[in-house]
Enzyme design. Structure first.
Site, mmCIF file in Angstrom:
data_model
loop_
_atom_site.group_PDB
_atom_site.id
_atom_site.type_symbol
_atom_site.label_atom_id
_atom_site.label_comp_id
_atom_site.label_asym_id
_atom_site.label_seq_id
_atom_site.Cartn_x
_atom_site.Cartn_y
_atom_site.Cartn_z
ATOM 1 N N GLU A 204 0.820 -1.207 0.000
ATOM 2 C CA GLU A 204 0.000 0.000 0.000
ATOM 3 C C GLU A 204 0.860 1.266 0.000
ATOM 4 O O GLU A 204 1.966 1.282 0.540
ATOM 5 C CB GLU A 204 -0.952 0.018 1.198
ATOM 6 C CG GLU A 204 -0.269 0.095 2.546
ATOM 7 C CD GLU A 204 -1.293 0.269 3.666
ATOM 8 O OE1 GLU A 204 -1.841 1.386 3.775
ATOM 9 O OE2 GLU A 204 -1.527 -0.700 4.413
ATOM 10 N N ARG A 215 -2.300 11.666 6.791
ATOM 11 C CA ARG A 215 -2.230 10.813 5.601
ATOM 12 C C ARG A 215 -3.552 10.750 4.832
ATOM 13 O O ARG A 215 -3.576 10.375 3.665
ATOM 14 C CB ARG A 215 -1.817 9.388 6.005
ATOM 15 C CG ARG A 215 -0.394 9.277 6.555
ATOM 16 C CD ARG A 215 -0.070 7.846 6.911
ATOM 17 N NE ARG A 215 0.004 7.027 5.716
ATOM 18 C CZ ARG A 215 -0.084 5.698 5.729
ATOM 19 N NH1 ARG A 215 -0.308 5.064 6.870
ATOM 20 N NH2 ARG A 215 0.020 5.003 4.622
ATOM 21 N N ARG A 219 -5.526 5.650 -0.649
ATOM 22 C CA ARG A 219 -4.370 4.758 -0.795
ATOM 23 C C ARG A 219 -4.400 4.122 -2.191
ATOM 24 O O ARG A 219 -5.463 3.951 -2.792
ATOM 25 C CB ARG A 219 -4.385 3.620 0.244
ATOM 26 C CG ARG A 219 -4.468 4.062 1.686
ATOM 27 C CD ARG A 219 -3.124 4.586 2.200
ATOM 28 N NE ARG A 219 -3.192 4.794 3.630
ATOM 29 C CZ ARG A 219 -3.654 5.894 4.208
ATOM 30 N NH1 ARG A 219 -4.086 6.888 3.445
ATOM 31 N NH2 ARG A 219 -3.692 6.003 5.516
ATOM 32 N N HIS A 236 -10.532 4.702 2.784
ATOM 33 C CA HIS A 236 -9.800 3.936 3.815
ATOM 34 C C HIS A 236 -10.169 2.450 3.802
ATOM 35 O O HIS A 236 -10.579 1.876 4.813
ATOM 36 C CB HIS A 236 -10.030 4.537 5.203
ATOM 37 C CG HIS A 236 -8.776 4.561 6.040
ATOM 38 N ND1 HIS A 236 -8.184 3.431 6.524
ATOM 39 C CD2 HIS A 236 -8.018 5.593 6.464
ATOM 40 C CE1 HIS A 236 -7.116 3.738 7.229
ATOM 41 N NE2 HIS A 236 -6.985 5.057 7.196
#
Length: 246
Positions: A204, A215, A219, A236
């Site tokens: 990831e 963050r 992703r 997420h």
């Protein structure tokens, strides 16, 4: 005390995982260790202590939120005793010494020496600040070319989103990544949203979100070494979309 965000939470079974800020491994936590001022939710910022069990697995021993952490760490104030309290009493019993002290304070030479000392200290600190600013400018100059190269590599506009395309370019060229301790780590697919593969198959990487200081929730998950498949999640790990990357 460490910090991180709630990565996974199973309300029915009362356990979850924390995405720690300063280490690659996710940290398991149980509802019995929770001391939060609001309900648990994915993406929630938390502070925690952790330890490894007899199977060398990381487990949180206490999980709190920002407010409780700050209250627990507030230092206890202790009264200070000034060493000058007794001076008025001493001067009353020794008037000559008091007059001599007052004359000494008004000495022009003493005043000049103090003024010179203040100037010397100011010059010293000004030099340190100037040096620090120069080093920071130099560091920025060193970093800028790499991002420029990344932007050039991302000019293919795979998705049209600058941050996503830049992240794909970084993956293909091997970095540098914005979160070197987290980007490139194993994605365990605990939610089962992606096809089942052997452990270590998925990796990831963080996709920065404009206006977010941490963050964020975006992703890119790759499969294979080198990557042969790319997935994007913007919530997420709740859902994934496969990207067409050559």
């Amino acid at each position: 005390m460490q910090s991180g965000t709630i990565k996974h939470w199973n309300q029915d079974k009362g356990y979850g995982f924390i995405d720690a800020d300063d280490q690659a491994d996710d940290v398991f936590f149980h509802i019995s260790t929770i001391k939060l001022s609001q309900p648990i939710h994915i993406g929630q910022q938390v502070y925690f202590n952790s330890a490894r069990n007899n199977k060398n697995q990381l487990r949180a021993t206490q999980v709190t939120d920002t407010t409780m952490s700050l209250e627990a760490s507030e230092p206890t104030k202790t009264p200070s005793i000034s060493p000058l309290v007794s001076r008025p009493h001493q001067n009353q019993h020794n008037p000559k010494r008091s007059r001599h002290s007052n004359q000494h304070k008004k000495n022009p030479l003493t005043t000049l020496i103090s003024f010179i000392a203040i100037i010397a200290v100011a010059i010293y600190f000004f030099g340190d600040i100037k040096s620090a600013l120069f080093n920071q400018d130099s560091l920025s100059a060193d970093i800028t070319p790499s991002y420029s190269e990344t932007n050039q590599n991302a000019s293919r506009a795979i998705t049209g989103d600058a941050q996503i395309d830049n992240t794909i370019a970084l993956i293909q060229q091997g970095g540098p990544f914005p979160y070197p301790t987290k980007d490139g780590t194993t994605f365990y697919n605990r939610e089962g949203r992606l096809p089942a593969k052997s452990s270590g198959y998925y990796r990831e990487y963080t996709v920065p979100t404009p206006g977010v200081s941490d963050r964020g929730a975006r992703r890119i998950v790759t499969g294979g070494h080198p990557p042969t498949v790319y997935y994007l999640t913007i919530d997420h790990y709740d859902s994934f979309k496969q990207l067409q990357v050559n």
